[in-house]
Design a protein around this motif. Structure first.
Motif, PDB file in Angstrom:
ATOM      1  N   SER A 263      15.639  21.023 -28.418  1.00 52.24           N
ATOM      2  CA  SER A 263      16.699  22.033 -28.351  1.00 52.24           C
ATOM      3  C   SER A 263      16.250  23.329 -29.012  1.00 52.24           C
ATOM      4  CB  SER A 263      17.982  21.514 -29.003  1.00 52.24           C
ATOM      5  OG  SER A 263      17.820  21.305 -30.383  1.00 52.24           O
ATOM      6  N   GLU A 264      15.323  23.225 -29.961  1.00 53.51           N
ATOM      7  CA  GLU A 264      14.821  24.449 -30.588  1.00 53.51           C
ATOM      8  C   GLU A 264      13.935  25.258 -29.646  1.00 53.51           C
ATOM      9  OE1 GLU A 264      13.191  24.016 -34.487  1.00 53.51           O
ATOM     10  OE2 GLU A 264      15.082  23.295 -35.333  1.00 53.51           O
ATOM     11  N   ILE A 265      13.436  24.637 -28.600  1.00 49.34           N
ATOM     12  CA  ILE A 265      12.759  25.426 -27.561  1.00 49.34           C
ATOM     13  C   ILE A 265      13.753  26.411 -26.950  1.00 49.34           C
ATOM     14  CG2 ILE A 265      11.618  25.337 -25.312  1.00 49.34           C
ATOM     15  CD1 ILE A 265      10.469  22.620 -26.139  1.00 49.34           C
ATOM     16  N   LEU A 266      14.994  25.956 -26.771  1.00 48.97           N
ATOM     17  CA  LEU A 266      16.036  26.873 -26.289  1.00 48.97           C
ATOM     18  C   LEU A 266      16.224  28.032 -27.267  1.00 48.97           C
ATOM     19  CD1 LEU A 266      18.926  24.608 -24.941  1.00 48.97           C
ATOM     20  CD2 LEU A 266      17.178  25.813 -23.627  1.00 48.97           C
ATOM     21  N   ASP A 267      16.185  27.732 -28.565  1.00 46.41           N
ATOM     22  CA  ASP A 267      16.316  28.799 -29.562  1.00 46.41           C
ATOM     23  C   ASP A 267      15.202  29.823 -29.400  1.00 46.41           C
ATOM     24  OD1 ASP A 267      18.438  27.358 -30.565  1.00 46.41           O
ATOM     25  OD2 ASP A 267      17.268  26.448 -32.188  1.00 46.41           O
ATOM     26  N   ARG A 268      13.985  29.346 -29.197  1.00 41.14           N
ATOM     27  CA  ARG A 268      12.836  30.249 -29.054  1.00 41.14           C
ATOM     28  C   ARG A 268      12.967  31.107 -27.796  1.00 41.14           C
ATOM     29  NH1 ARG A 268      12.716  27.761 -33.158  1.00 41.14           N
ATOM     30  NH2 ARG A 268      10.889  27.028 -34.341  1.00 41.14           N
ATOM     31  N   ILE A 269      13.442  30.493 -26.728  1.00 40.60           N
ATOM     32  CA  ILE A 269      13.625  31.241 -25.476  1.00 40.60           C
ATOM     33  C   ILE A 269      14.648  32.359 -25.669  1.00 40.60           C
ATOM     34  CG2 ILE A 269      14.517  31.087 -23.112  1.00 40.60           C
ATOM     35  CD1 ILE A 269      13.353  28.237 -23.011  1.00 40.60           C
ATOM     36  N   GLU A 270      15.753  32.031 -26.296  1.00 36.62           N
ATOM     37  CA  GLU A 270      16.807  33.023 -26.528  1.00 36.62           C
ATOM     38  C   GLU A 270      16.331  34.112 -27.486  1.00 36.62           C
ATOM     39  OE1 GLU A 270      21.578  32.915 -27.422  1.00 36.62           O
ATOM     40  OE2 GLU A 270      20.282  31.542 -28.543  1.00 36.62           O
ATOM     41  N   ALA A 271      15.649  33.712 -28.564  1.00 33.69           N
ATOM     42  CA  ALA A 271      15.179  34.681 -29.555  1.00 33.69           C
ATOM     43  C   ALA A 271      14.182  35.662 -28.956  1.00 33.69           C
ATOM     44  CB  ALA A 271      14.562  33.958 -30.746  1.00 33.69           C
ATOM     45  N   ALA A 272      13.444  35.221 -27.956  1.00 34.34           N
ATOM     46  CA  ALA A 272      12.460  36.089 -27.299  1.00 34.34           C
ATOM     47  C   ALA A 272      13.071  36.913 -26.179  1.00 34.34           C
ATOM     48  CB  ALA A 272      11.305  35.251 -26.757  1.00 34.34           C
ATOM     49  N   GLY A 273      14.391  36.910 -26.055  1.00 30.70           N
ATOM     50  CA  GLY A 273      15.039  37.693 -25.007  1.00 30.70           C
ATOM     51  C   GLY A 273      14.774  37.163 -23.615  1.00 30.70           C
ATOM     52  N   PHE A 274      14.577  35.834 -23.505  1.00 26.71           N
ATOM     53  CA  PHE A 274      14.327  35.173 -22.222  1.00 26.71           C
ATOM     54  C   PHE A 274      13.071  35.713 -21.540  1.00 26.71           C
ATOM     55  CE2 PHE A 274      18.787  34.685 -23.206  1.00 26.71           C
ATOM     56  CZ  PHE A 274      18.972  33.316 -23.035  1.00 26.71           C
ATOM     57  N   ALA A 275      12.070  36.020 -22.359  1.00 25.74           N
ATOM     58  CA  ALA A 275      10.798  36.523 -21.838  1.00 25.74           C
ATOM     59  C   ALA A 275       9.913  35.365 -21.390  1.00 25.74           C
ATOM     60  CB  ALA A 275      10.090  37.361 -22.896  1.00 25.74           C
ATOM     61  N   VAL A 276      10.439  34.519 -20.524  1.00 24.74           N
ATOM     62  CA  VAL A 276       9.728  33.313 -20.100  1.00 24.74           C
ATOM     63  C   VAL A 276       8.576  33.624 -19.159  1.00 24.74           C
ATOM     64  CG1 VAL A 276      11.713  31.805 -20.436  1.00 24.74           C
ATOM     65  CG2 VAL A 276      11.416  32.975 -18.244  1.00 24.74           C
ATOM     66  N   PHE A 277       8.511  34.847 -18.668  1.00 21.86           N
ATOM     67  CA  PHE A 277       7.419  35.226 -17.766  1.00 21.86           C
ATOM     68  C   PHE A 277       6.225  35.787 -18.527  1.00 21.86           C
ATOM     69  CE2 PHE A 277      11.502  35.667 -15.630  1.00 21.86           C
ATOM     70  CZ  PHE A 277      11.311  34.867 -14.518  1.00 21.86           C
ATOM     71  N   ALA A 278       6.422  36.064 -19.811  1.00 21.05           N
ATOM     72  CA  ALA A 278       5.349  36.638 -20.628  1.00 21.05           C
ATOM     73  C   ALA A 278       4.653  35.594 -21.488  1.00 21.05           C
ATOM     74  CB  ALA A 278       5.904  37.751 -21.526  1.00 21.05           C
ATOM     75  N   HIS A 279       5.406  34.589 -21.944  1.00 20.68           N
ATOM     76  CA  HIS A 279       4.796  33.540 -22.759  1.00 20.68           C
ATOM     77  C   HIS A 279       5.639  32.281 -22.694  1.00 20.68           C
ATOM     78  CE1 HIS A 279       7.790  33.843 -26.018  1.00 20.68           C
ATOM     79  NE2 HIS A 279       7.787  35.124 -25.761  1.00 20.68           N
ATOM     80  N   ARG A 280       5.019  31.170 -23.058  1.00 17.72           N
ATOM     81  CA  ARG A 280       5.677  29.857 -23.021  1.00 17.72           C
ATOM     82  C   ARG A 280       6.267  29.559 -24.392  1.00 17.72           C
ATOM     83  NH1 ARG A 280       4.241  24.039 -22.738  1.00 17.72           N
ATOM     84  NH2 ARG A 280       5.113  23.166 -20.810  1.00 17.72           N
TER      85      ARG A 280
END
Length: 320
Positions: A263-280
């Protein structure tokens, strides 16, 4: 691993080697799952390695087929061999031997494996899902059944049927987290595991997602759409968490740790502004280590009190 195999009563050399192969697959492909598995009792670990190792092996057939190979043929051959093994209670396959043995030991239903294989077949032909119902059909076989396969291994503090919906939900939450984290990777394989109608509500289509992938940027409309998917996934974690107390006490630290880490992966995704195309998105080594230590302490206390009242008779006998 030999200590865990001994504790589980697995003595036959061929079978031990099969379990070791599955363990290596689990360690190689599922670092979060593998870490959490270390918090289980030794007799439980081989079965978990077998189930996750098999899932990874089948997934690799679909996603990582070497050039010139035929994934359709390989998947059908795997399916036929597994079902024959489940029906006869024996397999000579170096991977399936452990899976069949685990299914037999824990009474894992055959239909949970057929549902999983059906979803693997979907990955060979389906590249998108028009709505949530269609995606849910895929996720049931690809993830929910994994939670249900695990349930007999984990044990329950009451009737298994009461814990089953929560186990399925946790598998679903893990899978939906992967879909958010791996949008870019999945696009590279020609797939989108996000409901098309829910994306369209934010003005997002495959073309815009592909633009984001090529540029490494998250368009504002895509960010809003991913935030909505994020909220849906978070709600499923909340539901699944409520089922942890329905598990056997010795298994709760493992599942709690896996739930928190994923679930903390979700935290990281949100904290990064949903920049899922720039990094994993990843949970750092330090954080994983701290959670593992905390989980280990809780696991040790749970094992001391594993004969507490309210445990199922089967689970008590298995880990006595």
């Amino acid at each position: 691993m030999s200590g865990a195999l001994d504790a589980a009563g697995i003595t036959e050399p061929r079978l031990r080697e099969s379990y070791l192969r599955c363990r290596r697959l689990n360690a190689q492909h599922g670092r979060t799952y593998y870490l959490a598995t270390r918090l289980l009792t030794k007799p439980q670990r081989p079965a978990v390695h077998a189930l996750y190792g098999f899932a990874r092996f089948a997934d690799d057939i679909v996603d990582s087929a070497p050039p010139g190979s035929d994934p359709v043929h390989r998947l059908e051959a795997l399916s036929a061999a597994l079902l024959t093994g489940l029906d006869t209670g024996h397999s000579d396959d170096p991977i399936l031997a452990a899976v069949v043995d685990t299914a037999s030991r824990y009474g894992i239903r055959r239909d949970l494996f057929t549902a999983f294989l059906d979803s693997m077949r979907m990955d060979l032909t389906i590249t998108g899902y028009p709505d949530r119902a269609a995606l849910d059909r895929y996720v049931h076989g690809s993830a929910e059944v994994i939670g249900l396969q695990m349930l007999p291994v984990l044990g329950t503090a009451g009737e298994p049927d009461e814990a089953a919906p929560y186990a399925a939900a946790l598998g679903k939450a893990f899978q939906l987290t992967n879909f958010l984290r791996d949008v870019a990777e999945d696009l590279d394989r020609g797939r989108v595991y996000l409901p098309e109608d829910e994306l369209a509500a934010f003005g997002v289509d495959r073309e815009l997602l592909t633009w984001c992938r090529h540029t490494g940027r998250t368009d504002p409309k895509v960010r809003a759409a991913l935030a909505a998917q994020h909220a849906t996934t978070r709600a499923i974690y909340t539901y699944a968490r409520a089922g942890i107390d329905r598990l056997h006490p010795v298994s709760r630290p493992c599942i709690t740790t896996a739930l928190v880490l994923y679930s903390e992966i979700l935290d990281r995704i949100e904290a990064a502004g949903f920049a899922v195309f720039a990094h994993r998105a990843r949970v750092g080594h330090g954080r994983r280590a701290r959670l593992a230590v905390s989980g280990l302490v809780r696991a040790m206390w749970a094992r001391r009190g594993r004969r507490a009242a309210g445990l199922t008779a089967a689970a008590t006998e298995r880990w006595a």
